[in-house]
Each structure stands twice: as C-alpha cells, then as structure tokens.
Motif scaffolding. Structure first.
Motif, short mmCIF file in Angstrom:
data_model
loop_
_atom_site.label_atom_id
_atom_site.label_comp_id
_atom_site.label_asym_id
_atom_site.label_seq_id
_atom_site.Cartn_x
_atom_site.Cartn_y
_atom_site.Cartn_z
N GLU A 48 0.96 -1.19 0.04
CA GLU A 48 0.11 -0.14 -0.05
C GLU A 48 0.84 1.27 -0.01
O GLU A 48 0.35 2.41 -0.54
N ILE A 49 2.00 1.23 0.69
CA ILE A 49 2.73 2.39 0.48
C ILE A 49 3.47 2.51 -0.70
O ILE A 49 3.33 3.92 -1.11
N TRP A 53 -0.01 4.97 -0.19
CA TRP A 53 -0.34 5.49 1.32
C TRP A 53 0.88 6.36 1.97
O TRP A 53 1.74 6.32 1.71
N SER A 54 -0.02 7.44 2.73
CA SER A 54 0.86 8.12 3.69
C SER A 54 0.56 7.41 4.98
O SER A 54 -0.51 7.26 5.51
N LEU A 55 1.33 6.86 5.51
CA LEU A 55 1.43 6.16 6.80
C LEU A 55 1.86 6.79 8.05
O LEU A 55 3.07 7.22 8.02
N ALA A 69 -3.59 5.22 7.95
CA ALA A 69 -2.94 5.18 6.67
C ALA A 69 -4.06 6.03 5.87
O ALA A 69 -5.20 5.95 5.75
N HIS A 71 -4.50 8.03 1.91
CA HIS A 71 -4.24 8.13 0.53
C HIS A 71 -4.54 9.54 0.02
O HIS A 71 -5.74 9.71 -0.39
N ASP A 78 -7.73 5.67 4.43
CA ASP A 78 -7.90 4.04 4.45
C ASP A 78 -7.98 3.29 5.58
O ASP A 78 -8.88 2.25 5.67
#
Length: 154
Positions: A48-49, A53-55, A69, A71, A78
């Motif tokens: 996902e990253i 994704w920004s985690l 997470a 997006h 998310d």
C-alpha cells in the motif's frame, strides 16, 4: 501522562504497525490472531505504501498506540486502527482531527458493515453513508462514507 504523538511511520516500524493493526482488527470480533493474518498485513503495508499510502502512527514514547493510513491524492482515509490498550481514550478522535488537517475539504472511507461500533462512530463524526458493496478480496460487505467540510459557520 503525555498523549501519544502523531507522526510519519518509519520503515523499521512496519512489522510492529502490522501487529497493532491485527490486534485492533481482532478486537472487533471479526477475526482471530494468526501468523497468517499478521503476514498478510505486513505485506499489505509495504504494498500500500508503494501504491500511495501516507502512513502515520500514534507514538507513545516508543510504543505504537495506533496506525493511520491515508491516500491523499484519492482523499481517502484508508485505515485507522487503535491498539486495544489505547481504545476508549479519544485517540481515534485525535487521529481523525489530524486527518482533517491533511484532507481539510473532503474525504472518503469504507468500513466493514459488521463493525458497527466503527461505522456508528464515523457517522457521529459527520461522515455520511453513500453505498454498500461486497469487497471481492475478503467477502466483507463494506459501507462507504463521505465527509465534506461545511465551512466555518461564523
């Protein structure tokens, strides 16, 4: 006692983030702890990253208390999962407030229909139900929501 700090996740934390995600998901009663589930979540984080994704994590002096997470290009919240030991302490509300600083105008999310506690919370937080669809990858019925900033009423 200080509150956890919300910050960008580091790659060396992904395994622990997956563990927190699993324990939080299991706390809903919709899954059981397993090495298989943990391995899938670990792999999913990395995938996902790569897909945008920004985690973020809520860091409580070195302990991962929650994961978030986003997006950002898709305006999508998310994942928001709080470790069981931190549930009921308004950490989810803090993470949602942080999310609104990242996506201040509008955002979307989805939630498993059987996770009533979560979707009722999102509704109380101003998200509006739009539709339900079956998620082919896991068979869960997902409820889709949208939040739109109504602006400053003053």
């Amino acid at each position: 006692m200080s509150q956890p700090i919300i910050r960008i996740a580091r790659a060396d934390e992904y395994d622990e983030i997956a563990r927190v995600w699993m324990l939080s998901w299991v706390s809903t009663g919709l899954a059981e702890v397993s090495d298989f589930l943990l391995a899938n979540l670990r792999a999913r984080i990395r995938r996902e990253i790569e897909d945008g994704w920004s985690l973020f994590v809520a860091d409580d002096n070195g302990t991962i208390a929650a994961m978030l997470a986003l997006h950002l290009p898709k305006r999508y919240l998310d994942m928001l999962f709080v470790a069981p030991a931190y549930q009921g302490q308004s950490l989810g509300r803090r993470l949602l407030a942080f999310t609104r600083t990242q996506l201040p105008d509008e955002m979307y999310l989805r939630c498993v229909r059987e996770n009533e506690k979560a979707w009722r919370w999102y509704e109380r937080e101003g998200f509006v139900f739009e539709t339900e669809e079956i998620e082919p990858s896991n068979g869960f019925v997902m409820k889709y929501y949208r939040w739109k900033n109504k602006g400053d009423a003053s």
